[in-house]
Design an enzyme around this catalytic site. Structure first.
Site, PDB file in Angstrom:
ATOM      1  N   GLU A 163       0.820  -1.215   0.000  1.00  0.00           N
ATOM      2  CA  GLU A 163       0.000   0.000   0.000  1.00  0.00           C
ATOM      3  C   GLU A 163       0.857   1.270   0.000  1.00  0.00           C
ATOM      4  O   GLU A 163       0.366   2.354   0.297  1.00  0.00           O
ATOM      5  CB  GLU A 163      -0.942  -0.013   1.201  1.00  0.00           C
ATOM      6  CG  GLU A 163      -1.966  -1.137   1.112  1.00  0.00           C
ATOM      7  CD  GLU A 163      -2.919  -1.181   2.298  1.00  0.00           C
ATOM      8  OE1 GLU A 163      -4.109  -1.406   2.065  1.00  0.00           O
ATOM      9  OE2 GLU A 163      -2.451  -1.006   3.438  1.00  0.00           O
ATOM     10  N   TYR A 207     -11.211  18.859  19.810  1.00  0.00           N
ATOM     11  CA  TYR A 207      -9.993  18.251  19.281  1.00  0.00           C
ATOM     12  C   TYR A 207     -10.264  17.428  18.037  1.00  0.00           C
ATOM     13  O   TYR A 207      -9.419  17.333  17.140  1.00  0.00           O
ATOM     14  CB  TYR A 207      -9.293  17.426  20.364  1.00  0.00           C
ATOM     15  CG  TYR A 207      -8.546  18.311  21.327  1.00  0.00           C
ATOM     16  CD1 TYR A 207      -7.262  18.748  21.051  1.00  0.00           C
ATOM     17  CD2 TYR A 207      -9.155  18.756  22.494  1.00  0.00           C
ATOM     18  CE1 TYR A 207      -6.581  19.594  21.912  1.00  0.00           C
ATOM     19  CE2 TYR A 207      -8.485  19.597  23.376  1.00  0.00           C
ATOM     20  CZ  TYR A 207      -7.198  20.015  23.071  1.00  0.00           C
ATOM     21  OH  TYR A 207      -6.546  20.858  23.918  1.00  0.00           O
TER      22      TYR A 207
END
Length: 210
Positions: free
Chosen positions: A73, A119
């Site tokens: 990948e 966040y």
């Protein structure tokens, strides 16, 4: 930071992710950009037991230069680096809650996670879904590159997240925030939830620009 030190840090962070369950078996891969290419974890390697010296080195077109055979990948990392000139590291995992999210029918495939926490908004922003391709399918490269141009984090359908950052630490912390936000999403599912408002999100984007 020297290439040798970056290799050591990849091994340290790989073990940290593995030990805490963000990775399992030989799944997932990490990369860090260099001036003359990038480092990426080897194929069929367990990130909990990386040998820094065996980490593969590729040029920015994806050609293998040295080290063990790179992850199949690695093209995902090439795609992200080509799309995001300011990204210095990429992490791809099969972390449980993120993968579960990638398997759901999405009401809005351009943004899979609601704005639950500050966040989550700051480190992830909008999380788009990239359509399903089999693991290792080179056709995935173009889809990831197109989506990553405007997003530092993307979710591969029925597969898992790919997250870029300005450093290895930055990419990994964003991956962790994504996984924890996905976990919160499932914990809160079906319950009345107080999401951040458009005004609150706008303020975060002004004060903490990506």
């Amino acid at each position: 930071m020297t290439e040798s030190l970056l290799r050591e840090r990849m091994a340290i962070f790989g073990k940290s992710l593995y030990d805490r369950g963000y990775l399992h078996g030989s799944s997932g891969n990490l990369s860090v950009r260099l001036e003359d290419g990038f480092l990426v974890t080897p194929t069929n390697s367990c990130l909990g037991f990386l040998d820094p010296g065996a980490i593969a080195k590729l040029d920015l077109s994806g050609r293998h230069l040295s080290g063990d055979k790179p992850s199949k990948e690695a093209f995902l990392h090439v795609s992200v680096y080509q799309a995001r000139s300011n990204s210095q590291a990429v992490v791809h995992s099969h972390s449980t809650h993120s993968v579960a999210l990638s398997c759901l029918q999405a009401a809005d495939p351009t943004d899979l996670l609601p704005p639950i926490t500050a966040y989550g908004v700051m480190k992830i922003g909008k999380l788009p879904l990239v359509p399903y391709y089999r693991p290792g399918d080179p056709a995935l490269a173009a889809a990831v590159q197109e989506t990553a141009t405007d997003h530092s984090a993307v979710l591969l359908a029925n597969h898992g997240p790919v997250v870029a950052g300005r450093s290895l630490e930055d990419a990994i912390w964003a991956l962790e925030e994504l996984e924890e936000t996905a976990k919160l999403h499932f914990l809160l599912e079906g319950r009345p939830t107080r999401l951040l408002t458009a005004a609150q999100i706008g303020e975060l984007n002004r004060v903490f620009p990506s």
